[in-house]
Scaffold this active site. Structure first.
Site, PDB file in Angstrom:
ATOM      1  N   ASP A   1       4.085   1.188   3.122  1.00 54.10           N
ATOM      2  CA  ASP A   1       3.242   0.127   2.594  1.00 54.10           C
ATOM      3  C   ASP A   1       3.754  -0.388   1.255  1.00 54.10           C
ATOM      4  OD1 ASP A   1       1.226  -1.566   1.978  1.00 54.10           O
ATOM      5  OD2 ASP A   1      -0.288  -0.021   1.669  1.00 54.10           O
TER       6      ASP A   1
ATOM      7  N   ASP B   1       4.756  -9.203   2.242  1.00 54.07           N
ATOM      8  CA  ASP B   1       4.178  -8.000   2.821  1.00 54.07           C
ATOM      9  C   ASP B   1       4.778  -7.768   4.204  1.00 54.07           C
ATOM     10  OD1 ASP B   1       2.463  -5.871   3.332  1.00 54.07           O
ATOM     11  OD2 ASP B   1       0.832  -7.160   4.020  1.00 54.07           O
TER      12      ASP B   1
END
Ligand SMILES: *[C@@H]1O[C@H](CO)[C@@H](O)[C@H](O)[C@H]1NC(C)=O
Ligand SMILES: *[C@@H]1O[C@H](CO)[C@@H](O)[C@H](O)[C@H]1NC(C)=O
Length: 433
Positions: free
Chosen positions: A103, A315
């Protein structure tokens, strides 16, 4: 930048030589897509198109969740726990494998540990700290306690505790600890490369929307507790990934590279500054506009006096690319004007620009994304996605919240994060190579 000396952790000869060898130049690990056969999320009964449709639905749910949380919350965080990529790490001695969500939007590395006050069910065995001979708890006076800012002191034992919350009210509370973290490299050596004394969270109270499949989170943010930052002492503060196209994920594996090998050089490399702002765990870029067949549409307020820098986050855990609504509307009409193809009914509500087409979308316009200093020329599959057999949709969508540069747009590029220069680099690539 030269790779820093590894001698500081050569306290065991074997570890030392394995690490030194692997660290020269850098280290690459597999970045496992959640729908690839190596992933614990893999469901062999699904077709590739069912997986595609689900990936789009997850992306929409994530951004929706954001909106509905908006009231009262200071610009809600994205729910960070259903990322699209995983990494396989080991913790402890003997090493226990952890399939963790990779992440770029979180700091701390954590996994569930017994004794649990409350642990959510997970398929793989828990990492048991009392079974690891190299495990240590961190004292609350230690610098290691303050690598992560959401820590407090357990007054009984003077041990360091952490608490993390995610945007969707999932949370993890536990002990800040250190142990060897091992990374299984793509190089020939079967043994994971050990990084001793890494700080991570041993979560004894975890709940929320976590999945039984993933067994922790590996933070790749610029925060000091992230894997990248902690490895910075061993490898220059540099990492890059290359994501294989969605429909090739069952055959090829994406790569995540740390250290000087993550430096991008040569033809086609473009560089844009990363912007530091709050919440600081994200990597912010400045989107200036998008060109469709050479006609440029600008983001209002992204250049000139009073420009909004850092107006988009990048992202890998979001599938679609989310644009400011006003820009999206202009792009959508330019794209639909360019495509001379029957429109199709979208299988997904609120996701509407779809065509009856399968495989390469013929006549798809050329699309260039303009970040400050970096023009990224997309391939058709970076912008169009077959979400149902025979139905291909535009993979950009509008948002009134924080715009996000998602993973479909990044496939078949090396995307390199230089945390020393605070720059992000793109280079077109064949990631299946
Ligand atoms: C994860 O790494 C461990 C140790 O290197 C290895 O035994 C295991 O097969 C790996 N799992 C996957 C799914 O790659
Ligand atoms: C956390 O630390 C406390 C205090 O040292 C200890 O009693 C407890 O067992 C630890 N829990 C885990 C999961 O390591």
């Amino acid at each position: 930048m030269a790779t820093p000396s590894v001698s500081s952790f050569c306290f065991v000869i074997l570890l030392c030589s394995a690490a030194a060898e692997a660290l020269e130049g850098g280290l690459s690990v597999e970045l496992i897509h959640r729908d690839s056969p190596k992933s614990p999320f893999y469901d062999p009964s699904e077709t590739p198109f069912q997986r595609a449709e689900k990936a789009v639905r997850r992306s929409i749910a994530r951004v929706r969740g954001l909106r509905s949380n908006d009231e009262g919350e200071p610009s809600a965080d994205i729910s960070r726990i259903d990322g699209e990529y995983l990494v396989n790490i080991t913790i402890g001695t003997p090493p226990v494998s952890i399939m963790a969500i990779a992440d770029t939007g979180s700091d701390l590395i954590w996994t569930q540990c017994p004794p649990c006050y409350a642990c959510f069910p997970q398929e793989a065995p828990l990492f048991n700290p009392s079974a690891s001979s190299t495990y240590k708890q961190v004292h609350c006076d230690s610098d290691k306690c303050h690598l992560f800012d959401k820590t407090s002191c357990n007054r009984e034992g003077f041990t360091c505790e952490y608490a993390v919350e995610y945007g969707d009210e999932s949370y993890s509370v536990g002990n800040i600890s250190t142990d060897i973290i091992g990374l299984s490299t793509l190089a020939a050596s079967p043994e994971p490369v050990p990084f001793p004394g890494m700080v991570f969270g041993c979560g004894f109270n975890n709940d929320g929307l976590f999945s039984i499949h993933a067994t922790g989170i590996v933070g790749l943010s610029a925060g000091p507790a992230s894997l990248v930052s902690q490895m910075g002492g061993y490898l220059s503060r540099l990492f890059a990934y290359c994501l294989v196209p969605f429909f090739s994920t069952s055959k090829y594996t994406s790569k995540l590279t740390f250290g000087s090998d993550a430096q991008l050089v040569g033809e086609g490399v473009v560089t844009t500054p990363m912007i530091l702002k709050s919440p600081r765990q994200y990597y912010y870029l400045t989107l200036e506009g998008i060109s469709i067949n050479g006609k440029k549409f600008e983001v209002s307020g992204s250049s000139g006096p009073g420009a909004v820098t850092g107006n988009m986050i990048i992202d890998s855990g979001t599938t679609l690319t989310w644009l400011p609504s006003n820009l999206y509307r202009q792009i959508e009409s330019a794209v639909s004007a360019a495509i001379n193809f029957p429109r199709a009914q979208s299988p997904i509500a609120d996701y509407s620009l779809c065509y009856e087409s399968s495989g390469e979308l013929k006549g798809a316009p050329s699309i260039t994304v303009h970040f400050t200093g970096a023009d990224v020329v997309l391939n058709w599959y970076n912008a169009f996605f077959e979400v149902k057999e025979g139905i291909t949709c535009f993979s950009f969508a509008p948002t009134d919240d924080r715009p996000i540069y998602g993973n479909l747009a990044q496939m078949n590029f090396w995307v390199s994060y230089d945390l020393t220069l605070y720059a992000l680099l793109f280079k077109p690539a064949d990631c299946a190579d």
